[in-house]
Design a protein around this motif. Structure first.
Motif, mmCIF file in Angstrom:
data_model
loop_
_atom_site.group_PDB
_atom_site.id
_atom_site.type_symbol
_atom_site.label_atom_id
_atom_site.label_comp_id
_atom_site.label_asym_id
_atom_site.label_seq_id
_atom_site.Cartn_x
_atom_site.Cartn_y
_atom_site.Cartn_z
ATOM 1 N N TYR A 110 19.688 -13.669 -41.145
ATOM 2 C CA TYR A 110 18.421 -14.348 -41.405
ATOM 3 C C TYR A 110 17.849 -14.985 -40.145
ATOM 4 O O TYR A 110 16.633 -15.126 -40.021
ATOM 5 C CB TYR A 110 18.553 -15.328 -42.576
ATOM 6 N N TRP A 111 18.703 -15.344 -39.196
ATOM 7 C CA TRP A 111 18.199 -15.797 -37.899
ATOM 8 C C TRP A 111 17.340 -14.678 -37.307
ATOM 9 O O TRP A 111 16.190 -14.906 -36.905
ATOM 10 C CB TRP A 111 19.354 -16.144 -36.969
ATOM 11 N N ALA A 112 17.885 -13.477 -37.259
ATOM 12 C CA ALA A 112 17.174 -12.338 -36.669
ATOM 13 C C ALA A 112 15.967 -11.935 -37.512
ATOM 14 O O ALA A 112 14.887 -11.647 -36.974
ATOM 15 C CB ALA A 112 18.130 -11.156 -36.504
ATOM 16 N N ARG A 113 16.111 -11.927 -38.828
ATOM 17 C CA ARG A 113 15.007 -11.520 -39.701
ATOM 18 C C ARG A 113 13.827 -12.477 -39.621
ATOM 19 O O ARG A 113 12.686 -12.082 -39.853
ATOM 20 C CB ARG A 113 15.485 -11.397 -41.148
ATOM 21 N N GLU A 114 14.095 -13.749 -39.306
ATOM 22 C CA GLU A 114 13.015 -14.716 -39.164
ATOM 23 C C GLU A 114 12.322 -14.601 -37.813
ATOM 24 O O GLU A 114 11.386 -15.346 -37.527
ATOM 25 C CB GLU A 114 13.536 -16.143 -39.391
ATOM 26 N N GLY A 115 12.768 -13.672 -36.986
ATOM 27 C CA GLY A 115 12.127 -13.458 -35.693
ATOM 28 C C GLY A 115 12.516 -14.482 -34.644
ATOM 29 O O GLY A 115 11.837 -14.622 -33.620
ATOM 30 N N LEU A 116 13.602 -15.197 -34.869
ATOM 31 C CA LEU A 116 14.069 -16.188 -33.902
ATOM 32 C C LEU A 116 14.745 -15.478 -32.731
ATOM 33 O O LEU A 116 15.127 -14.316 -32.842
ATOM 34 C CB LEU A 116 15.010 -17.176 -34.599
ATOM 35 N N ARG A 127 12.578 -8.522 -32.023
ATOM 36 C CA ARG A 127 12.584 -8.096 -33.418
ATOM 37 C C ARG A 127 11.329 -8.616 -34.094
ATOM 38 O O ARG A 127 10.875 -9.723 -33.812
ATOM 39 C CB ARG A 127 13.800 -8.656 -34.149
ATOM 40 N N GLU A 128 10.802 -7.835 -34.982
ATOM 41 C CA GLU A 128 9.667 -8.275 -35.780
ATOM 42 C C GLU A 128 10.151 -9.253 -36.852
ATOM 43 O O GLU A 128 11.258 -9.124 -37.368
ATOM 44 C CB GLU A 128 8.992 -7.080 -36.453
ATOM 45 N N THR A 129 9.316 -10.210 -37.198
ATOM 46 C CA THR A 129 9.632 -11.134 -38.278
ATOM 47 C C THR A 129 9.524 -10.400 -39.606
ATOM 48 O O THR A 129 8.567 -9.667 -39.843
ATOM 49 C CB THR A 129 8.644 -12.323 -38.267
ATOM 50 N N ASP A 130 10.502 -10.575 -40.453
ATOM 51 C CA ASP A 130 10.498 -9.974 -41.779
ATOM 52 C C ASP A 130 9.647 -10.856 -42.690
ATOM 53 O O ASP A 130 9.967 -12.034 -42.908
ATOM 54 C CB ASP A 130 11.935 -9.893 -42.292
ATOM 55 N N GLU A 131 8.598 -10.315 -43.244
ATOM 56 C CA GLU A 131 7.675 -11.099 -44.064
ATOM 57 C C GLU A 131 8.322 -11.652 -45.337
ATOM 58 O O GLU A 131 7.761 -12.533 -45.989
ATOM 59 C CB GLU A 131 6.443 -10.282 -44.433
ATOM 60 N N LEU A 132 9.501 -11.163 -45.688
ATOM 61 C CA LEU A 132 10.202 -11.701 -46.854
ATOM 62 C C LEU A 132 11.042 -12.929 -46.513
ATOM 63 O O LEU A 132 11.590 -13.570 -47.393
ATOM 64 C CB LEU A 132 11.101 -10.628 -47.475
ATOM 65 N N THR A 133 11.126 -13.267 -45.214
ATOM 66 C CA THR A 133 11.948 -14.409 -44.814
ATOM 67 C C THR A 133 11.176 -15.509 -44.104
ATOM 68 O O THR A 133 11.667 -16.629 -44.015
ATOM 69 C CB THR A 133 13.103 -13.973 -43.897
ATOM 70 N N ALA A 134 10.010 -15.181 -43.568
ATOM 71 C CA ALA A 134 9.247 -16.167 -42.810
ATOM 72 C C ALA A 134 7.791 -15.732 -42.726
ATOM 73 O O ALA A 134 7.484 -14.545 -42.824
ATOM 74 C CB ALA A 134 9.832 -16.316 -41.411
ATOM 75 N N PRO A 135 6.874 -16.676 -42.509
ATOM 76 C CA PRO A 135 5.464 -16.312 -42.347
ATOM 77 C C PRO A 135 5.285 -15.421 -41.112
ATOM 78 O O PRO A 135 5.795 -15.713 -40.041
ATOM 79 C CB PRO A 135 4.766 -17.652 -42.161
ATOM 80 N N VAL A 136 4.574 -14.333 -41.263
ATOM 81 C CA VAL A 136 4.329 -13.404 -40.167
ATOM 82 C C VAL A 136 3.106 -13.858 -39.383
ATOM 83 O O VAL A 136 2.087 -14.219 -39.965
ATOM 84 C CB VAL A 136 4.126 -11.975 -40.694
ATOM 85 N N GLY A 137 3.227 -13.876 -38.070
ATOM 86 C CA GLY A 137 2.105 -14.213 -37.211
ATOM 87 C C GLY A 137 1.754 -15.690 -37.172
ATOM 88 O O GLY A 137 0.717 -16.064 -36.659
ATOM 89 N N ALA A 138 2.607 -16.524 -37.694
ATOM 90 C CA ALA A 138 2.301 -17.970 -37.752
ATOM 91 C C ALA A 138 2.726 -18.693 -36.491
ATOM 92 O O ALA A 138 2.535 -19.894 -36.390
ATOM 93 C CB ALA A 138 2.991 -18.585 -38.962
ATOM 94 N N ALA A 140 5.274 -20.542 -34.624
ATOM 95 C CA ALA A 140 6.558 -21.194 -34.907
ATOM 96 C C ALA A 140 6.935 -20.971 -36.378
ATOM 97 O O ALA A 140 6.090 -20.951 -37.248
ATOM 98 C CB ALA A 140 6.466 -22.678 -34.624
ATOM 99 N N ILE A 141 8.220 -20.792 -36.607
ATOM 100 C CA ILE A 141 8.704 -20.605 -37.970
ATOM 101 C C ILE A 141 8.528 -21.926 -38.718
ATOM 102 O O ILE A 141 9.061 -22.951 -38.340
ATOM 103 C CB ILE A 141 10.192 -20.204 -37.980
ATOM 104 N N ASP A 142 7.744 -21.871 -39.778
ATOM 105 C CA ASP A 142 7.557 -23.052 -40.612
ATOM 106 C C ASP A 142 7.230 -22.579 -42.021
ATOM 107 O O ASP A 142 6.103 -22.160 -42.288
ATOM 108 C CB ASP A 142 6.418 -23.915 -40.053
ATOM 109 N N CYS A 143 8.218 -22.631 -42.885
ATOM 110 C CA CYS A 143 7.976 -22.182 -44.250
ATOM 111 C C CYS A 143 7.417 -23.311 -45.114
ATOM 112 O O CYS A 143 7.183 -23.122 -46.297
ATOM 113 C CB CYS A 143 9.261 -21.622 -44.865
#
Length: 145
Positions: A110-116, A127-138, A140-143
């Motif tokens: 999930y670290w990798a899937r969130e695009g971190l 790696r591309e951010t997985d849209e099922l784990t984090a907002p895409v194109g936002a 910084a990761i902030d759910c």
């Protein structure tokens, strides 16, 4: 049915012993004092890891942990992902040694899937951010949770 008090105790305990990739990333960015430990084997470590992580496979924790960092240093452990209980086994080992330890739920997956940030032996891995784990194109990761 459980009482509200039982539920509150349960969830407070979970938050005391668990964290997640976005919170770990924020803690790194904020300069919080802790050691992030990748508990996977050598092949997994070489394949990809969190840049700030220290590699200490679970089987080596009891023998090597105190040589690597002071027991007063908080520890966050991760393994592969939610289908793997390796980080739970590692957290148990650290807790038996007296460390203040938290488990990063979701693990490296999930670290990798969130695009971190991820690195391997050749450097950064994009790696591309997985849209099922984090907002895409936002950015910084902030759910917002």
């Amino acid at each position: 049915m459980t009482s509200k008090t039982d539920a509150a105790r349960h969830f407070a305990a979970k938050l005391q012993f668990e964290t997640d990739p976005s919170d770990v990333h924020a803690a790194i960015e904020n300069g919080e004092r802790f050691v992030l430990v990748d508990t996977r084997g050598e092949a997994a470590w070489r394949q990809g890891r969190v840049p700030q992580a220290i590699h200490l496979p679970t089987a080596e924790i009891a023998e090597r942990a105190s040589d690597l960092f002071d027991p007063s240093t908080p520890v966050v452990v991760y393994c592969w992902g939610p289908g793997c209980n390796g980080s739970t086994k590692a957290a148990l080992q650290f807790s038996l040694l007296g460390y203040d330890v938290r488990e990063m739920i979701g693990g490296f997956e999930y670290w990798a899937r969130e695009g971190l940030p991820v690195v391997d032996d050749d450097g950064p891995v994009v790696r591309e951010t997985d849209e099922l784990t984090a907002p895409v194109g936002a950015g910084a990761i902030d759910c917002a949770c």
